[in-house]
Design a protein around this motif. Structure first.
Motif, PDB file in Angstrom:
ATOM      1  N   GLU A 212     -67.273 -21.377   2.394  1.00 45.10           N
ATOM      2  CA  GLU A 212     -67.286 -22.626   3.159  1.00 45.10           C
ATOM      3  C   GLU A 212     -65.966 -23.374   3.012  1.00 45.10           C
ATOM      4  O   GLU A 212     -65.475 -23.969   3.969  1.00 45.10           O
ATOM      5  CB  GLU A 212     -68.460 -23.493   2.707  1.00 45.10           C
ATOM      6  N   ARG A 215     -63.532 -21.633   5.241  1.00 44.39           N
ATOM      7  CA  ARG A 215     -63.796 -22.033   6.623  1.00 44.39           C
ATOM      8  C   ARG A 215     -63.167 -23.388   6.912  1.00 44.39           C
ATOM      9  O   ARG A 215     -62.496 -23.581   7.933  1.00 44.39           O
ATOM     10  CB  ARG A 215     -65.309 -22.092   6.849  1.00 44.39           C
ATOM     11  N   LEU A 241     -61.336 -18.147  13.188  1.00 48.13           N
ATOM     12  CA  LEU A 241     -62.439 -18.913  12.615  1.00 48.13           C
ATOM     13  C   LEU A 241     -63.767 -18.521  13.250  1.00 48.13           C
ATOM     14  O   LEU A 241     -64.772 -18.327  12.561  1.00 48.13           O
ATOM     15  CB  LEU A 241     -62.167 -20.401  12.815  1.00 48.13           C
ATOM     16  N   TYR A 245     -66.640 -16.675  11.076  1.00 50.70           N
ATOM     17  CA  TYR A 245     -67.802 -17.524  10.816  1.00 50.70           C
ATOM     18  C   TYR A 245     -68.603 -17.696  12.103  1.00 50.70           C
ATOM     19  O   TYR A 245     -68.638 -18.783  12.694  1.00 50.70           O
ATOM     20  CB  TYR A 245     -67.349 -18.880  10.270  1.00 50.70           C
ATOM     21  N   SER A 248     -71.036 -20.617  12.573  1.00 53.59           N
ATOM     22  CA  SER A 248     -70.470 -21.969  12.629  1.00 53.59           C
ATOM     23  C   SER A 248     -69.970 -22.249  14.039  1.00 53.59           C
ATOM     24  O   SER A 248     -69.482 -21.356  14.727  1.00 53.59           O
ATOM     25  CB  SER A 248     -69.304 -22.096  11.643  1.00 53.59           C
TER      26      SER A 248
END
Length: 332
Positions: A212, A215, A241, A245, A248
């Motif tokens: 996290e 990220r 990104l 992820y 997300s």
């Protein structure tokens, strides 16, 4: 959205605001799991149930602060501060309580005037320092303190030199965490190529706290590049990104923000619609409303703004006011 680490530009308050709007780390509890999944209503329900059984439960108190800061900091900030203070008073040796208090005070500082915000700064810094001192292995607290150092002016104990010292000390415990700290520092100093190399080199297990942080480092880097109008580099980071992820919304949202900055609203719309499916928060719907409105789709823009006003996490006061104003215009 996580706040980008970037150069102090206009005022001490702007720097402090960017630094303080950080959530406390999720805990290994049922409400901590709900927080990690960003199911804030369920997280608060579970934390309340825990507090009904044990009113001084430190992790439940800290989780409740996290929920408030993530969902409605402007409306419930005093409650968050009171909870953080109660946590520290009941458990002065609990790292999570001090991190929660620092986060709550930071949220309060965001809504204060510049002089009031500067008055909170020392307390926020000390809370984060105490969280680290009490539990040197609390990596999330270390990143909270780093963010403070990078964004707060030197007059209230901020400074890149302090951030570098913290990263160096962190390296003895977690080289990977220290490398991500160095990436944040490099981005803060506009050394974007170095920041990118450092962040990319970290191998973090999926779903871990370190993942996290990686990220968020990529997000901060992408937004920094966007603000510098380095659009091709920003696009590359946001695509990376999104690929790294997929659960997300940040990669999609960042790509949409880039297109909005370039006036390419038709291209931003599908990206924002995808982001809303991943995580339907107010900021995504607000941006979607802007692009739909720019493209002349009044009906859909109206619906997006209405969803933005009812979403959790809530919009900021400024965005809420603008969304309300645009709704009035679209209804005419």
């Amino acid at each position: 959205m996580p706040r980008p680490v970037h150069r102090f530009r206009s005022s001490a308050r702007a720097a402090l605001a960017a630094s303080f709007m950080l959530a406390a780390p999720a805990m290994a509890t049922p409400y901590g799991d709900a927080l990690k999944a960003r199911n804030y209503l369920e997280a608060e329900r579970l934390a309340d149930a825990a507090l009904a059984a044990a009113p001084r439960d430190p992790l439940a108190l800290a989780a409740k602060v996290d929920v408030i800061v993530a969902t409605a900091p402007e409306a419930r900030v005093d409650e968050a501060v009171s909870l953080g203070e109660a946590c520290v008073a009941a458990h002065p040796r609990e790292s999570a309580c001090h991190a929660a208090l620092g986060t709550a005070l930071g949220s309060k500082a965001v809504g204060a005037g510049i002089f009031s915000a500067m008055g909170y700064a020392g307390k926020i810094r000390d809370a984060f320092r105490k969280a680290v001192d009490l539990d040197p292995g609390n990596v999330d607290a270390r990143f909270l303190l780093l963010q403070y150092y990078l964004m707060a002016p030197g007059i209230v104990g901020g400074g890149v030199d302090k951030g570098r010292a913290l990263a160096a000390e962190t390296a003895r415990r977690s080289p990977e965490a220290a490398q991500l700290m160095q990436a944040r520092i490099a981005a803060r100093e506009d050394e974007y190529a170095l920041a990118e190399r450092l962040a990319r080199a970290v191998n973090a297990a999926p779903g871990s706290d370190l993942a996290e942080q990686r990220r968020d480092a990529l997000w901060a880097l992408g937004m920094g590049l966007l603000m510098e109008k380095r659009h091709a580099d920003s696009e590359r980071i946001f695509r990376e990104l999104q690929a790294a992820y997929p659960n997300s919304e940040l990669g999609l949202y960042g790509q949409a923000r880039l297109r909005q900055e370039q006036g390419r609203h038709a291209e931003a719309i599908p990206l924002l619609e995808q982001a809303a499916k991943v995580y339907p928060q107010g900021a995504v719907y607000y941006r979607l409303g802007q692009s739909l409105q720019a493209g002349g789709n009044k009906a859909k823009a109206l619906g997006a703004y209405e969803k933005a006003l009812g979403a959790v996490p809530a919009l900021s006061k400024k965005q809420s006011a603008d969304a309300g104003a645009q709704i009035k215009i679209l209804r005419q």
